[in-house]
Write an enzyme that holds these catalytic residues in place. Structure first.
Site, PDB file in Angstrom:
ATOM      1  N   ASP A 165      -0.783   8.720  12.742  1.00 49.30           N
ATOM      2  CA  ASP A 165      -0.251   7.950  11.936  1.00 49.30           C
ATOM      3  C   ASP A 165       0.907   9.132  11.361  1.00 49.30           C
ATOM      4  OD1 ASP A 165       0.758   6.147   9.832  1.00 49.30           O
ATOM      5  OD2 ASP A 165      -0.644   7.004   8.038  1.00 49.30           O
ATOM      6  N   HIS A 189      -6.573   2.435   3.408  1.00 46.09           N
ATOM      7  CA  HIS A 189      -5.749   1.182   3.842  1.00 46.09           C
ATOM      8  C   HIS A 189      -7.295  -0.126   4.889  1.00 46.09           C
ATOM      9  CE1 HIS A 189      -2.806  -1.400   5.141  1.00 46.09           C
ATOM     10  NE2 HIS A 189      -2.047  -0.532   5.134  1.00 46.09           N
ATOM     11  N   CYS A 211      -1.320   2.453  13.176  1.00 47.01           N
ATOM     12  CA  CYS A 211      -0.783   1.786  12.079  1.00 47.01           C
ATOM     13  C   CYS A 211       0.439   1.220  11.889  1.00 47.01           C
ATOM     14  CB  CYS A 211      -1.440   1.924  10.478  1.00 47.01           C
ATOM     15  SG  CYS A 211      -0.841   3.952  10.045  1.00 47.01           S
ATOM     16  N   GLN A 223      -5.562  -2.573   7.117  1.00 42.46           N
ATOM     17  CA  GLN A 223      -5.591  -2.089   8.348  1.00 42.46           C
ATOM     18  C   GLN A 223      -6.620  -1.501   9.393  1.00 42.46           C
ATOM     19  OE1 GLN A 223      -1.948  -1.036   9.554  1.00 42.46           O
ATOM     20  NE2 GLN A 223      -3.353  -1.368  11.174  1.00 42.46           N
ATOM     21  N   ARG A 270      -3.292  -7.526  12.362  1.00 48.98           N
ATOM     22  CA  ARG A 270      -3.496  -7.788  10.953  1.00 48.98           C
ATOM     23  C   ARG A 270      -3.005  -9.456   9.920  1.00 48.98           C
ATOM     24  NH1 ARG A 270      -0.864  -3.372   7.437  1.00 48.98           N
ATOM     25  NH2 ARG A 270      -1.934  -5.128   6.521  1.00 48.98           N
ATOM     26  N   ARG A 303      -0.333  -3.369  -3.628  1.00 45.47           N
ATOM     27  CA  ARG A 303      -0.265  -2.499  -2.529  1.00 45.47           C
ATOM     28  C   ARG A 303       0.346  -1.113  -3.602  1.00 45.47           C
ATOM     29  NH1 ARG A 303       2.797  -1.065   2.920  1.00 45.47           N
ATOM     30  NH2 ARG A 303       0.622  -1.449   3.799  1.00 45.47           N
TER      31      ARG A 303
HETATM   32  N1   CP Z   1       0.846  -0.894   8.829  1.00 49.79           N
HETATM   33  C1   CP Z   1       0.920  -1.580   7.222  1.00 49.79           C
HETATM   34  O1   CP Z   1       0.469  -1.496   6.418  1.00 49.79           O
HETATM   35  O2   CP Z   1       2.775  -1.305   7.896  1.00 49.79           O
HETATM   36  P1   CP Z   1       3.641  -1.712   6.568  1.00 49.79           P
HETATM   37  O3   CP Z   1       3.625  -0.501   5.666  1.00 49.79           O
HETATM   38  O4   CP Z   1       5.106  -2.300   6.829  1.00 49.79           O
HETATM   39  O5   CP Z   1       2.994  -2.690   5.402  1.00 49.79           O
HETATM   40  N1  NVA Z   2       0.068   6.406   5.748  1.00 51.31           N
HETATM   41  C1  NVA Z   2       0.838   5.754   5.579  1.00 51.31           C
HETATM   42  C2  NVA Z   2       0.161   4.249   6.022  1.00 51.31           C
HETATM   43  C3  NVA Z   2       1.361   3.224   6.361  1.00 51.31           C
HETATM   44  C4  NVA Z   2       0.896   2.523   7.166  1.00 51.31           C
HETATM   45  C5  NVA Z   2       1.550   5.485   4.240  1.00 51.31           C
HETATM   46  O1  NVA Z   2       0.393   5.357   3.674  1.00 51.31           O
HETATM   47  O2  NVA Z   2       2.552   5.323   4.119  1.00 51.31           O
END
Ligand code: CP
Ligand code: NVA
Length: 300
Positions: free
Chosen positions: A219, A129, A259, A132, A287, A102
C-alpha cells in the site's frame, strides 16, 4: 453481526459466511440473476476523505440489491461545521437503514454505532479498512482455493491496511508477516493479539517477511491525511518496495495485491504491478461483491 467496524469483531465463521455469500452474489451478477434483497432500503454514505472504489462499489451495490444510496460529503453535512457525531447518528438513524462512513478517527465510527440504531459500516479510518480486506480474502480464496495455512506478507507502512490484514488474516488461520520500518509498525495491541492467536511476524527485514509468501501485499507510503509527511516518508520507506528482487524469495506462483490507488516505483514497481494486474483488478472488482454481502447480512 450488527455492524462492520473492524475485523477483530468478526469470527472465522462470520467471515466465511460473508465470503460465501459474496461468491454467490458474484455468480448471480455474472449470470444476470437479479437479487433485490434490499428493495426499499437506503444506505447513507458519509465521506470525510476521497474515494473511487469505496464510493462507486457501495453505490452501485445498493442499486443492484434493489435499494438506493445517498452520497453525503462531510463538507455539505452539519458534521463538517461541528455538529456532534452522536447527534448525527441519532438523526440519520431515523431516515436511513444503514450508514457507511469513511473518516479519520476510528472512535468516530464507534460513536456512530453506539448512538445510532442502524448498522454502521467502516469504509476506512486511519486505523482500519475492513471492507477492503473482506474483498482481499475473497480474492485470495478465488485464486488459491483456501486461506488457512497460506502465508500473507505486507510490505510498507503499518497503516490501516496492515492492521486489517493482520486481523483478517490471523482470524482466517493465515500466517501473517509485516515488513515495515521500525517507526512505522502496525497497532501494538493488535500485534500482541496476533502473536497470541496465530503465526505472526513483524520485521524491518522485508526479505524475511516475504520469504515463501503465497500473497504479497503493499500500500502507499503516505495515506490520506498524511500528505504533509510525504517527504519524510519517502526517506523512511526507501527500499520497502515490491519488486523483482523481493518476488524472487516468495513462493512460486505468489499473488501480488494492492488496495489501490498505487504509486508506481514507490511501494511497487510498474513491472510487478502490470505482471499481477489481473489479481489486482479482480481484487478491486471484489469490493463490489464482498460489500454487497455485508450489506445483505446487516440490512436485510
Ligand atoms: N481501496 C480503496 O478503498 O479505494 P478508494 O480510496 O478509491 O475508495
Ligand atoms: N492506506 C491508504 C488506503 C487507501 C485505500 C489510505 O488510508 O489512504
Amino acid at each position: 453481526m450488527k455492524h462492520l467496524l473492524k475485523l477483530q469483531d468478526l469470527s472465522r465463521e462470520e467471515i466465511t459466511s460473508i465470503l460465501d455469500l459474496a461468491d454467490q452474489l458474484k455468480y448471480e451478477k455474472k449470470h444476470g440473476i437479479a437479487h433485490p434483497h434490499l428493495a426499499g432500503k437506503t444506505l447513507g454514505m458519509i465521506f470525510q476523505k476521497s474515494s473511487t472504489r469505496t464510493r462507486v462499489s457501495f453505490e452501485a451495490g445498493m442499486y443492484q440489491l434493489g435499494g438506493s444510496a445517498l452520497f453525503l460529503s462531510s463538507n455539505d453535512l452539519q458534521i463538517g461545521r461541528g455538529e456532534p457525531v452522536q447527534d448525527t447518528a441519532r438523526v440519520l438513524s431515523r431516515y436511513l437503514d444503514g450508514i457507511m462512513i469513511r473518516t479519520f478517527a476510528q472512535a468516530e465510527v464507534e460513536a456512530l454505532a453506539e448512538y445510532g440504531s442502524i448498522p454502521i459500516i467502516n469504509g476506512l479510518t486511519d486505523y482500519a479498512h475492513p471492507c477492503q480486506v473482506l474483498a482481499d480474502l475473497m480474492t485470495i480464496r478465488e485464486y488459491k482455493g483456501k486461506l488457512e495455512g497460506l502465508k500473507l506478507c505486507f510490505i510498507g507502512d503499518g497503516n490501516n491496511m496492515a492492521n486489517s490484514l493482520i486481523a483478517g488474516g490471523i482470524t482466517m488461520g493465515m500466517k501473517v508477516a509485516i515488513g515495515c520500518p521500525k517507526n512505522y509498525q502496525p497497532d501494538e495491541k493488535l500485534m500482541a493479539w496476533a502473536k497470541g492467536n496465530g503465526d505472526f511476524l513483524c520485521t524491518d527485514d522485508i526479505m524475511e517477511a516475504a520469504k515463501d509468501a503465497d500473497v504479497v501485499y503493499t500500500d502507499v507510503w503516505a495515506s490520506m491525511g498524511q500528505e504533509s509527511e510525504k517527504k519524510i516518508r519517502e526517506e523512511a520507506f526507501k527500499g520497502y518496495q515490491v519488486n523483482d528482487e523481493l518476488m524472487a524469495v516468495t513462493h512460486p506462483g505468489a499473488m501480488v495485491m494492492h488496495c489501490l490507488p498505487a504509486h508506481r516505483e514507490e511501494e511497487i514497481t510498474a513491472k510487478v504491478f502490470e505482471e499481477h494486474a489481473n489479481e489486482i483488478f479482480d481484487e478491486a472488482e471484489n469490493r463490489l461483491h464482498a460489500q454487497k454481502a455485508v450489506l445483505v447480512k446487516l440490512m436485510k
